[in-house]
Design a protein around this motif. Structure first.
Motif, short mmCIF file in Angstrom:
data_model
loop_
_atom_site.label_atom_id
_atom_site.label_comp_id
_atom_site.label_asym_id
_atom_site.label_seq_id
_atom_site.Cartn_x
_atom_site.Cartn_y
_atom_site.Cartn_z
N LYS A 6 0.84 -1.20 0.00
CA LYS A 6 0.00 0.00 0.00
C LYS A 6 0.87 1.25 0.00
CE LYS A 6 -4.16 -1.72 2.12
NZ LYS A 6 -5.14 -1.49 3.17
N LYS A 7 0.29 2.32 -0.53
CA LYS A 7 1.05 3.57 -0.64
C LYS A 7 0.18 4.72 -0.17
CE LYS A 7 1.16 5.77 -4.58
NZ LYS A 7 1.28 6.07 -6.00
N LEU A 8 0.77 5.74 0.39
CA LEU A 8 0.00 6.91 0.83
C LEU A 8 0.40 8.14 0.02
CD1 LEU A 8 0.32 6.56 4.71
CD2 LEU A 8 -1.45 5.62 3.22
N THR A 9 -0.57 9.00 -0.23
CA THR A 9 -0.27 10.29 -0.86
C THR A 9 -0.61 11.40 0.13
OG1 THR A 9 -0.95 9.33 -2.98
CG2 THR A 9 -0.68 11.71 -2.91
N TYR A 35 4.21 3.12 5.80
CA TYR A 35 3.94 2.79 4.39
C TYR A 35 4.83 3.67 3.53
CZ TYR A 35 -0.41 0.78 6.17
OH TYR A 35 -1.33 0.04 6.86
N PRO A 36 5.10 3.23 2.32
CA PRO A 36 5.77 4.16 1.39
C PRO A 36 4.82 5.33 1.14
CG PRO A 36 5.46 1.97 0.40
CD PRO A 36 4.75 1.95 1.69
N TYR A 37 5.36 6.51 1.06
CA TYR A 37 4.47 7.66 0.83
C TYR A 37 5.10 8.63 -0.15
CZ TYR A 37 7.47 10.43 3.90
OH TYR A 37 8.54 11.08 4.44
N GLY A 90 -4.31 5.57 0.57
CA GLY A 90 -4.83 6.49 1.56
C GLY A 90 -4.31 7.86 1.19
N VAL A 91 -5.15 8.89 1.40
CA VAL A 91 -4.72 10.25 1.07
C VAL A 91 -4.83 11.11 2.32
CG1 VAL A 91 -5.26 12.30 -0.30
CG2 VAL A 91 -5.39 10.04 -1.36
N PHE A 161 -7.47 12.12 6.92
CA PHE A 161 -7.04 10.92 6.20
C PHE A 161 -8.27 10.38 5.48
CE2 PHE A 161 -5.98 6.70 5.20
CZ PHE A 161 -4.60 6.54 5.29
N LEU A 162 -8.12 10.09 4.20
CA LEU A 162 -9.23 9.52 3.44
C LEU A 162 -8.77 8.24 2.76
CD1 LEU A 162 -10.44 12.76 1.59
CD2 LEU A 162 -11.42 11.77 3.66
N ASP A 163 -9.61 7.23 2.87
CA ASP A 163 -9.31 6.00 2.14
C ASP A 163 -9.54 6.24 0.65
OD1 ASP A 163 -8.99 2.90 2.46
OD2 ASP A 163 -10.60 3.19 1.00
#
Ligand code: UDP
Ligand code: MG
Length: 312
Positions: A6-9, A35-37, A90-91, A161-163
């Motif tokens: 999973k990755k986050l922005t 997480y990688p972001y 996730g943002v 945080f938004l999925d």
């Protein structure tokens, strides 16, 4: 699903924040994010050297990207562009002045892992928030909650945080007057709140001028509620009833041979009712104006330059 897949922005709207950008990136890098972001700045038509700073940092840091608007579209629209482009699972949205502490990010992520699709943050004010801003803010939440169906609590910020499920819905929204705090309540999904202590701005001044604050408040009310239109009807009824009383008063004066009040009362009544009418026409006009803008369906924002693959 495995953590690492999973990755986050992290999306950060910036308007004349050149002195804060490096600091924001370094503060985020100090936080343990499991997480990688990637960090995606949205340069909202800055007139200082924000663009240059962004270019420099995007060159040197592989996980930092930016999108530049052709002009200033406002904070809410910058958030929209960020969400439109974001590819993370996730943002996270946050301000570019370090008022939203990056140290809260792990908690937001934990809540997401517990199964919440929306994690809203609530600000506990620090002592130095100007009185005017605090009062305006309190009044704003009172008015918006009385008038609209989107219930927002005091101190709610554009730090959340938004999925990606929620972001997918937001990508489809095509409205020129955006008010995300209302939208995250309106959209549904499983949500929770966490609070944080607001920091003072790292550098620079607030970019929310009085005009921008009033316009955000009006958008919040008008785009989530038609109650002000009903308000017109109630005031209309109230005026009709009052004019019946005035009519009775005039008749009584007439039959009791009292001199019918002249200029003064006439003028007071006339100006009162024409004032009321103008207010009501104004309310209707605001909604018509919004319809007008929406019907034209112009692009919501125009991108000048982007280093982020997915932005159009
Ligand atoms: N911002 C923006 N466009 C604007 C105004 C503000 O992108 O037209 C950004 C600003 O750079 C900051 C965030 O939105 O990252 C919040 O703005 P600010 O800190 O000025 O608001 P305040 O904290 O005073 O409410
Ligand atoms: Mg700020």
């Amino acid at each position: 699903m495995n953590c690492m897949s999973k990755k986050l922005t992290i999306i950060i709207p910036v308007y004349n924040e050149s002195s804060n950008i490096f600091r924001v990136v370094s503060e985020i890098s100090k936080v343990t994010i499991p997480y990688p972001y990637e960090i995606l700045f949205i340069n909202d038509g800055s007139t200082d050297d924000t663009e240059l700073v962004l270019k420099e940092i995007a060159c040197t840091k592989k996980h930092v990207f930016f999108i530049s608007f052709v002009r200033n579209y406002g904070h809410q629209m910058a958030l929209k562009a960020g969400m439109d482009a974001a590819t993370g699972d996730g943002v996270i949205s946050m301000d570019g002045d370090l008022q939203h502490p990056p140290s809260l990010i792990p908690l937001l992520i934990r809540k997401w892992e517990e199964g919440f699709d929306i994690v809203i943050t609530k600000r506990q004010d620090h002592k130095n928030i100007p009185f005017m801003k605090k009062a305006m803010s309190a009044l704003f939440y009172k008015v918006i909650n009385a008038l609209s169906s989107a219930h927002i609590s005091y101190g709610e910020a554009d730090f959340r945080f938004l999925d990606k499920k929620v972001v997918a819905v937001f990508k489809k929204i095509h409205e020129p007057d955006l008010f995300w705090r209302g939208m995250v309540r309106w959209v549904g999904f499983k949500s929770t709140e966490v609070s944080y202590q607001a920091e003072e701005r790292f550098k620079g001044e607030s970019k929310y001028t009085f005009k921008k604050m009033v316009s955000l408040a009006l958008n919040g009310i008008l785009s989530f509620s038609t109650k002000p239109l009903y308000f017109s009807i109630y005031v209309g009824f109230g005026c009709a009833f009052t004019s019946i009383l005035v009519f009775i008063y005039v008749l009584i004066s007439f039959f009791s041979n009292r001199v019918v009040p002249g200029w003064t009362s006439t003028l007071i009544i006339m100006s009162f009712f024409s004032g009321v009418q103008l207010v009501l026409i104004g309310i209707i006009g605001l909604y018509i104006g919004k319809l007008f803008v929406q019907v034209k369906d112009r692009p919501l924002y125009i991108i000048n330059e982007s280093t982020y693959g997915n932005a159009d």
